[in-house]
Design a protein around this motif. Sequence first.
Motif, short mmCIF file in Angstrom:
data_model
loop_
_atom_site.label_atom_id
_atom_site.label_comp_id
_atom_site.label_asym_id
_atom_site.label_seq_id
_atom_site.Cartn_x
_atom_site.Cartn_y
_atom_site.Cartn_z
N LEU A 42 -12.54 1.84 -7.56
CA LEU A 42 -11.43 1.60 -6.60
C LEU A 42 -11.48 0.04 -5.89
CD1 LEU A 42 -11.23 5.17 -5.03
CD2 LEU A 42 -9.58 3.87 -6.59
N PHE A 61 -5.79 -3.72 -1.53
CA PHE A 61 -4.29 -3.59 -0.84
C PHE A 61 -4.28 -5.07 0.00
CE2 PHE A 61 -5.07 0.99 -2.29
CZ PHE A 61 -3.97 1.14 -3.06
N TRP A 102 2.32 1.84 -3.39
CA TRP A 102 1.60 2.15 -4.67
C TRP A 102 0.87 3.49 -4.31
CZ3 TRP A 102 1.48 0.19 -9.16
CH2 TRP A 102 1.82 -1.25 -9.30
N ASN A 103 0.31 3.91 -3.20
CA ASN A 103 -0.18 5.25 -2.94
C ASN A 103 0.95 6.35 -2.79
OD1 ASN A 103 -2.76 4.59 -2.37
ND2 ASN A 103 -2.44 4.03 -0.10
N ARG A 104 1.96 5.83 -3.17
CA ARG A 104 3.28 7.12 -3.19
C ARG A 104 3.37 7.32 -4.74
NH1 ARG A 104 9.18 6.82 -3.67
NH2 ARG A 104 10.06 9.05 -3.04
N ARG A 122 0.89 -1.24 -0.15
CA ARG A 122 -0.06 0.10 0.03
C ARG A 122 0.77 1.35 -0.01
NH1 ARG A 122 -5.07 1.46 1.78
NH2 ARG A 122 -5.62 -0.51 2.29
N GLU A 123 1.76 1.25 0.61
CA GLU A 123 2.92 2.21 0.84
C GLU A 123 3.49 2.59 -0.64
OE1 GLU A 123 6.64 4.10 3.27
OE2 GLU A 123 6.05 2.04 3.79
N ASN A 166 -1.91 8.27 -7.21
CA ASN A 166 -2.89 8.73 -6.53
C ASN A 166 -4.25 7.99 -6.89
OD1 ASN A 166 -4.76 10.21 -4.72
ND2 ASN A 166 -3.68 12.06 -4.99
N PHE A 167 -4.76 6.93 -6.46
CA PHE A 167 -5.86 6.45 -6.99
C PHE A 167 -7.16 7.19 -6.68
CE2 PHE A 167 -3.09 2.51 -6.55
CZ PHE A 167 -2.88 2.10 -7.74
N GLU A 168 -7.07 7.75 -5.45
CA GLU A 168 -8.30 8.55 -4.77
C GLU A 168 -8.54 9.70 -5.84
OE1 GLU A 168 -10.24 7.58 -2.83
OE2 GLU A 168 -9.32 6.16 -1.74
#
Length: 287
Positions: free
Chosen positions: A265, A270, A245-247, A242-243, A250-252
């Motif tokens: 989503l 994750f 991919w979120n870096r 998760r760390e 930016n899926f959100e």
Amino acid sequence: MMNPPVPPSVLQNIFPTAEEDAKLGNTPTAVPQTEHPAYRLAFQDADFLLREDLRPVRFQLELMKPEVLLAEADIHSTFVFYGSARIPSPEEAPALIAAAETPERKAVAARLARNAQYYDVARELAVKVSTFCKDGERCFTVCSGGGPSIMEAANRGAWESGAPSLGMNIVLPHEQVPNPYVTPGLSFQFHYFALRKMHFLMRAKAVAVFPGGFGTFDEFFELLTLVQTGKVAPLPILLYGREFWNRVVNFEALAEEGVIAPDDLKLFHFVETAEEGWAIVKAHYGL
């Protein structure tokens, strides 16, 4: 009344096989006509098959060869692993950092080493899925890109559990030798990325996506697009790290900008551990 179709066995008795004619065609009398490339049997003429206008035939061959061999091996469902070819195993991580010559390279090496944990996670997940059987049949055969790093970890886990595994390698400018854990008879080499990606998904029952670069992004986002558009039936898509991919994504923000739906989503999960990912797959199939 139409005549019944002629059984294949009867046709084989009437006509010589391609193998038989290939042997005869390779020993013609040496005259100018037989020495010319035009006289070669078309399916034995490598120069002819490599011509630009034979691309559709090469597409078909690259689709058919793995299809035929996998059917003969009785492999009908796979668990696909995507991920970087650069992340080291935990054993290799210290040497990678030590070999870095500049502060910038040491920082990159340290980040790669931090993701080395996923080598062990992929290896453990591969063991779990390789050893699962239902009604006496193996339900998930490990399938990777056949290369090093995360791909190697997946094939290694299957090998350690005594199960076969697939490797879908591709010709690259720098030679990429299949990792030693791929089952030799299930190790394939592709020229076309498109055909390789088709074979990744044609039998896939679940996909695990680990941290990776352009290749991993390409495979992961194409899979999301195929599921989103209904071209592929929904299946468990496990997104490890998760760390990471979120870096890098930016899926959100994609949902907030309206270019994807909020429900998109939910196409992936994750996860961090082999147990967590395997539980999602089992729940999806009611195992």
